[in-house]
Design a protein around this motif. Structure first.
Motif, mmCIF file in Angstrom:
data_model
loop_
_atom_site.group_PDB
_atom_site.id
_atom_site.type_symbol
_atom_site.label_atom_id
_atom_site.label_comp_id
_atom_site.label_asym_id
_atom_site.label_seq_id
_atom_site.Cartn_x
_atom_site.Cartn_y
_atom_site.Cartn_z
ATOM 1 N N ILE A 130 1.058 -0.982 -0.389
ATOM 2 C CA ILE A 130 -0.053 0.200 0.087
ATOM 3 C C ILE A 130 0.850 1.734 0.377
ATOM 4 C CG2 ILE A 130 -1.743 -1.209 1.481
ATOM 5 C CD1 ILE A 130 -1.570 0.690 3.843
ATOM 6 N N GLU A 172 0.673 5.284 0.953
ATOM 7 C CA GLU A 172 -0.122 6.655 2.358
ATOM 8 C C GLU A 172 0.472 7.471 1.864
ATOM 9 O OE1 GLU A 172 -0.332 7.651 6.690
ATOM 10 O OE2 GLU A 172 0.791 6.292 6.728
ATOM 11 N N ASP A 185 3.297 -3.057 4.224
ATOM 12 C CA ASP A 185 3.616 -4.328 3.170
ATOM 13 C C ASP A 185 1.477 -4.323 2.878
ATOM 14 O OD1 ASP A 185 6.353 -4.850 2.931
ATOM 15 O OD2 ASP A 185 6.427 -6.040 4.820
ATOM 16 N N ASP A 186 1.184 -3.907 4.775
ATOM 17 C CA ASP A 186 0.217 -4.028 4.209
ATOM 18 C C ASP A 186 -0.014 -3.143 5.435
ATOM 19 O OD1 ASP A 186 0.968 -5.268 6.767
ATOM 20 O OD2 ASP A 186 0.479 -6.919 5.580
ATOM 21 N N ILE A 222 -5.175 5.408 1.551
ATOM 22 C CA ILE A 222 -4.242 5.144 1.433
ATOM 23 C C ILE A 222 -4.774 4.226 -0.088
ATOM 24 C CG2 ILE A 222 -4.132 2.287 2.451
ATOM 25 C CD1 ILE A 222 -2.977 4.233 4.174
ATOM 26 N N TYR A 232 -3.891 1.910 -3.196
ATOM 27 C CA TYR A 232 -2.892 0.236 -3.650
ATOM 28 C C TYR A 232 -2.532 0.299 -4.750
ATOM 29 C CZ TYR A 232 -5.376 -1.731 0.499
ATOM 30 O OH TYR A 232 -5.963 -2.216 2.357
ATOM 31 N N THR A 248 -2.035 -0.377 -8.706
ATOM 32 C CA THR A 248 -3.008 -0.789 -9.857
ATOM 33 C C THR A 248 -1.926 -2.232 -10.410
ATOM 34 O OG1 THR A 248 -2.126 0.361 -11.695
ATOM 35 C CG2 THR A 248 -3.974 1.163 -10.508
ATOM 36 N N ARG A 252 4.744 -2.042 -7.258
ATOM 37 C CA ARG A 252 3.811 -2.720 -6.585
ATOM 38 C C ARG A 252 4.569 -3.705 -5.341
ATOM 39 N NH1 ARG A 252 2.881 -3.630 -12.136
ATOM 40 N NH2 ARG A 252 3.934 -5.652 -12.357
ATOM 41 N N SER A 253 5.767 -3.594 -5.501
ATOM 42 C CA SER A 253 6.070 -4.245 -4.413
ATOM 43 C C SER A 253 7.436 -2.993 -3.557
ATOM 44 C CB SER A 253 6.534 -5.824 -4.148
ATOM 45 O OG SER A 253 7.335 -5.547 -5.639
#
Length: 121
Positions: free
Chosen positions: A2, A4, A59-60, A95, A97, A99, A105-106
């Motif tokens: 994620i 922020e 990470d989450d 927050i 996420y 696409t 993406r990571s």
């Protein structure tokens, strides 16, 4: 992963230079080792004046919660807050996420569509 986005707008009379100096020299050194995932810090040129946006990757949501709780215990971070909080008029955070087609993406963050790559620090 994620991301922020934290957005602050400073009071009209607040010094952007003083805020950025305190954050760069006190706040960021306290945050980076605890939060990790620092993506960038930006000021506006057009649009809302005295607006600051900074981006952090986690990470989450649980990773974010644990890291933010640890940051709250930092004396250095509390020292920074005592300087910058009076300058802040509004605060907001989002927050987000990524696409499936986002180049980010990571963690660690790398840009795949360009020759430039950067890590979470």
């Amino acid at each position: 992963m994620i991301v922020e986005q934290r957005t602050y707008v400073l009071h009209t009379g607040a010094s952007l230079a003083e805020y950025l100096d305190a954050y760069e020299n006190i706040g960021l050194p306290a945050q980076k080792p605890i939060l990790g995932g620092f993506l960038g810090y930006f000021v506006t040129e057009f649009g809302t004046q005295n607006e600051l946006n900074h981006f952090w990757a986690y990470d989450d949501l649980e990773d974010r919660r644990a890291r933010r709780a640890e940051l709250a215990k930092s004396e250095q971070w509390q020292q920074c807050l005592s300087v910058i909080r009076p300058m802040i008029m509004t605060m907001a955070n989002k927050i987000m996420y990524p696409t499936t087609f986002s180049p980010i993406r990571s963690l660690p963050v790398t840009v795949t569509d360009a020759d430039t790559a950067f890590s979470e620090n």
